[in-house]
Write a protein that holds these residues in place. Structure first.
Motif, PDB file in Angstrom:
ATOM      1  N   GLU A 117    -121.884 -19.740  11.330  1.00  0.00           N
ATOM      2  CA  GLU A 117    -121.816 -18.454  12.229  1.00  0.00           C
ATOM      3  C   GLU A 117    -121.059 -18.681  13.419  1.00  0.00           C
ATOM      4  OE1 GLU A 117    -125.327 -16.247  13.118  1.00  0.00           O
ATOM      5  OE2 GLU A 117    -125.362 -16.058  11.006  1.00  0.00           O
ATOM      6  N   GLN A 118    -121.477 -19.975  14.216  1.00  0.00           N
ATOM      7  CA  GLN A 118    -120.886 -19.975  15.495  1.00  0.00           C
ATOM      8  C   GLN A 118    -119.341 -20.694  15.339  1.00  0.00           C
ATOM      9  OE1 GLN A 118    -123.360 -22.505  17.931  1.00  0.00           O
ATOM     10  NE2 GLN A 118    -125.081 -22.065  16.686  1.00  0.00           N
ATOM     11  N   GLN A 119    -119.143 -21.407  14.010  1.00  0.00           N
ATOM     12  CA  GLN A 119    -117.842 -21.952  13.818  1.00  0.00           C
ATOM     13  C   GLN A 119    -116.832 -20.696  13.478  1.00  0.00           C
ATOM     14  OE1 GLN A 119    -118.932 -24.517  10.891  1.00  0.00           O
ATOM     15  NE2 GLN A 119    -119.935 -26.050  12.261  1.00  0.00           N
ATOM     16  N   ARG A 120    -117.211 -19.798  12.733  1.00  0.00           N
ATOM     17  CA  ARG A 120    -116.432 -18.451  12.446  1.00  0.00           C
ATOM     18  C   ARG A 120    -116.020 -17.699  13.522  1.00  0.00           C
ATOM     19  NH1 ARG A 120    -119.514 -16.873   6.905  1.00  0.00           N
ATOM     20  NH2 ARG A 120    -118.222 -18.359   5.603  1.00  0.00           N
ATOM     21  N   ARG A 121    -117.017 -17.668  14.485  1.00  0.00           N
ATOM     22  CA  ARG A 121    -116.772 -17.006  15.764  1.00  0.00           C
ATOM     23  C   ARG A 121    -115.321 -17.572  16.314  1.00  0.00           C
ATOM     24  NH1 ARG A 121    -122.033 -15.171  16.552  1.00  0.00           N
ATOM     25  NH2 ARG A 121    -122.401 -17.391  18.009  1.00  0.00           N
ATOM     26  N   ILE A 122    -115.506 -18.868  16.471  1.00  0.00           N
ATOM     27  CA  ILE A 122    -114.644 -19.765  17.314  1.00  0.00           C
ATOM     28  C   ILE A 122    -113.254 -19.681  16.459  1.00  0.00           C
ATOM     29  CG2 ILE A 122    -113.962 -21.977  18.086  1.00  0.00           C
ATOM     30  CD1 ILE A 122    -117.106 -22.539  18.431  1.00  0.00           C
ATOM     31  N   GLY A 123    -113.354 -19.847  15.188  1.00  0.00           N
ATOM     32  CA  GLY A 123    -111.987 -19.583  14.245  1.00  0.00           C
ATOM     33  C   GLY A 123    -111.372 -18.475  14.506  1.00  0.00           C
ATOM     34  N   LYS A 124    -111.996 -17.437  14.352  1.00  0.00           N
ATOM     35  CA  LYS A 124    -111.412 -15.976  14.697  1.00  0.00           C
ATOM     36  C   LYS A 124    -110.526 -15.922  15.640  1.00  0.00           C
ATOM     37  CE  LYS A 124    -114.284 -12.514  12.147  1.00  0.00           C
ATOM     38  NZ  LYS A 124    -115.784 -12.522  12.378  1.00  0.00           N
ATOM     39  N   ARG A 125    -110.814 -16.543  16.893  1.00  0.00           N
ATOM     40  CA  ARG A 125    -109.780 -16.449  18.074  1.00  0.00           C
ATOM     41  C   ARG A 125    -108.577 -16.971  17.578  1.00  0.00           C
ATOM     42  NH1 ARG A 125    -113.176 -19.474  21.919  1.00  0.00           N
ATOM     43  NH2 ARG A 125    -115.423 -18.798  21.256  1.00  0.00           N
ATOM     44  N   GLY A 126    -108.290 -17.769  16.721  1.00  0.00           N
ATOM     45  CA  GLY A 126    -107.088 -18.337  16.530  1.00  0.00           C
ATOM     46  C   GLY A 126    -106.752 -19.631  17.168  1.00  0.00           C
ATOM     47  N   ARG A 127    -105.448 -20.217  17.032  1.00  0.00           N
ATOM     48  CA  ARG A 127    -104.868 -21.414  17.819  1.00  0.00           C
ATOM     49  C   ARG A 127    -106.066 -22.135  17.935  1.00  0.00           C
ATOM     50  NH1 ARG A 127    -100.603 -20.474  20.641  1.00  0.00           N
ATOM     51  NH2 ARG A 127    -100.958 -22.015  22.355  1.00  0.00           N
ATOM     52  N   VAL A 128    -106.439 -22.634  16.868  1.00  0.00           N
ATOM     53  CA  VAL A 128    -107.550 -23.666  16.523  1.00  0.00           C
ATOM     54  C   VAL A 128    -107.276 -24.532  15.484  1.00  0.00           C
ATOM     55  CG1 VAL A 128    -108.918 -22.165  14.992  1.00  0.00           C
ATOM     56  CG2 VAL A 128    -110.141 -23.780  16.613  1.00  0.00           C
ATOM     57  N   VAL A 129    -107.737 -25.828  15.584  1.00  0.00           N
ATOM     58  CA  VAL A 129    -107.730 -26.618  14.776  1.00  0.00           C
ATOM     59  C   VAL A 129    -108.964 -27.223  14.499  1.00  0.00           C
ATOM     60  CG1 VAL A 129    -106.794 -28.955  13.830  1.00  0.00           C
ATOM     61  CG2 VAL A 129    -105.361 -27.638  15.449  1.00  0.00           C
ATOM     62  N   MET A 130    -109.656 -26.601  13.452  1.00  0.00           N
ATOM     63  CA  MET A 130    -111.154 -26.997  13.325  1.00  0.00           C
ATOM     64  C   MET A 130    -111.226 -28.005  12.140  1.00  0.00           C
ATOM     65  SD  MET A 130    -114.250 -24.211  12.721  1.00  0.00           S
ATOM     66  CE  MET A 130    -113.797 -23.401  14.217  1.00  0.00           C
ATOM     67  N   VAL A 131    -112.213 -28.988  12.186  1.00  0.00           N
ATOM     68  CA  VAL A 131    -112.256 -30.022  11.812  1.00  0.00           C
ATOM     69  C   VAL A 131    -113.680 -30.183  10.762  1.00  0.00           C
ATOM     70  CG1 VAL A 131    -112.221 -32.720  11.551  1.00  0.00           C
ATOM     71  CG2 VAL A 131    -110.905 -31.461  13.130  1.00  0.00           C
ATOM     72  N   GLY A 132    -113.579 -30.763   9.559  1.00  0.00           N
ATOM     73  CA  GLY A 132    -115.097 -30.852   9.089  1.00  0.00           C
ATOM     74  C   GLY A 132    -115.128 -31.195   7.731  1.00  0.00           C
ATOM     75  N   ARG A 133    -115.877 -30.586   6.889  1.00  0.00           N
ATOM     76  CA  ARG A 133    -116.370 -30.883   5.307  1.00  0.00           C
ATOM     77  C   ARG A 133    -115.943 -29.655   4.695  1.00  0.00           C
ATOM     78  NH1 ARG A 133    -117.188 -34.557   8.064  1.00  0.00           N
ATOM     79  NH2 ARG A 133    -118.228 -36.552   7.526  1.00  0.00           N
ATOM     80  N   ASP A 134    -116.291 -28.301   5.209  1.00  0.00           N
ATOM     81  CA  ASP A 134    -116.313 -27.303   4.467  1.00  0.00           C
ATOM     82  C   ASP A 134    -115.373 -26.190   5.268  1.00  0.00           C
ATOM     83  OD1 ASP A 134    -117.826 -26.805   6.566  1.00  0.00           O
ATOM     84  OD2 ASP A 134    -119.202 -25.476   5.721  1.00  0.00           O
ATOM     85  N   ILE A 135    -114.488 -26.458   6.030  1.00  0.00           N
ATOM     86  CA  ILE A 135    -113.606 -25.510   6.854  1.00  0.00           C
ATOM     87  C   ILE A 135    -112.876 -24.813   5.917  1.00  0.00           C
ATOM     88  CG2 ILE A 135    -112.281 -25.206   8.711  1.00  0.00           C
ATOM     89  CD1 ILE A 135    -115.083 -26.559   9.456  1.00  0.00           C
TER      90      ILE A 135
END
Ligand code: C5P
Length: 225
Positions: A117-135
């Motif tokens: 939930e928290q990660q999606r909120r950050i992702g929605k803003r755009g201009r992001v490189v998100m790192v993990g296992r299930d992004i």
């Protein structure tokens, strides 16, 4: 157009966080490493519950602790500051006890819901490189570019071994290799959001490549979009 959201997934020490941070810097994007959130919950559980075995209690913790990830405030090799209820835990979450327990914590479905939930909120803003296992598969399935980075487990264990030694800590290669194998196994066989490349991910093998070479490959992918 240049991709606004970039998902980078892969196993431990595949080089994904180093590359993603450099990529984010070159684009002026936010670099966000989701692994630190699972690590922070694991540290909180080890400290407050002395173990990670009580799924209900750990899930409750994940729903109530406050995890903050901010731009690095110190030049000691950290990529960001990680705060747990306001207290800096940037280095504590790299401890071997956290490595050994984080896959158990991150397999709890309720923990994943809270983090996703928290990660999606950050992702929605755009201009992001998100790192993990299930992004690319779960958190940001509509990401504009998905990269899956991989390397042999031996090479990854060697990288982690070098990292630990560079921090001036004692390191045992065989122990690191065993811990990494175990984590890969749990991460890729769990029921919820297992580690795997999204169908539309570009797979980048980093075996034998330098950081510069991998970064070039990925920057070419960004331009090609
Ligand atoms: O990337 P890092 O090694 O810091 O991740 C630590 C652990 O957190 C992984 O082994 C995995 O169990 C979990 N994780 C996850 N989903 C993510 C990121 C990390 O399950 N998106």
């Amino acid at each position: 157009p240049i991709p606004q959201t970039i998902a980078v997934d892969g196993p431990a020490a595949s080089g994904k966080s180093t590359i993603a941070e450099l990529l984010a810097q070159s684009l002026g994007y936010l670099y966000f490493d989701t692994g630190v959130m699972y690590r922070a919950v694991t540290l909180a559980a080890l400290r407050q519950l002395q173990a990670v075995t009580d799924e209900r209690a750990v899930t409750h913790l994940a729903e109530t602790v406050h995890i903050d990830v901010r731009e690095a405030s110190q030049d000691d090799g950290r990529k960001s500051d990680v705060l747990l209820d306001g207290v800096d835990i940037t280095w504590e979450i790299r401890a071997p006890e956290v490595d050994a327990n984080v896959s158990v914590v991150s397999a709890y479905p309720g923990v994943r819901v809270a983090m996703t939930e928290q990660q999606r909120r950050i992702g929605k803003r755009g201009r992001v490189v998100m790192v993990g296992r299930d992004i690319g598969t779960v958190v940001l399935p509509d990401a504009d570019l998905k990269v899956y980075m991989d390397a042999s487990v031996e090479e990854r264990a060697r990288r982690r071994f070098d990292e630990v030694r560079q921090r001036g800590e004692a390191a045992d290669y065989e122990a690191i290799l065993a811990s990494m194998r175990r984590r890969d196994e749990i991460d890729s066989t769990r029921k919820v959001a297992p580690l795997r490349p999204a169908d539309d991910a570009v797979i980048v093998s980093t075996d034998g490549l330098s950081i510069e070479q991998v970064l070039e490959k990925i920057q070419a992918l960004v331009k090609a979009r």
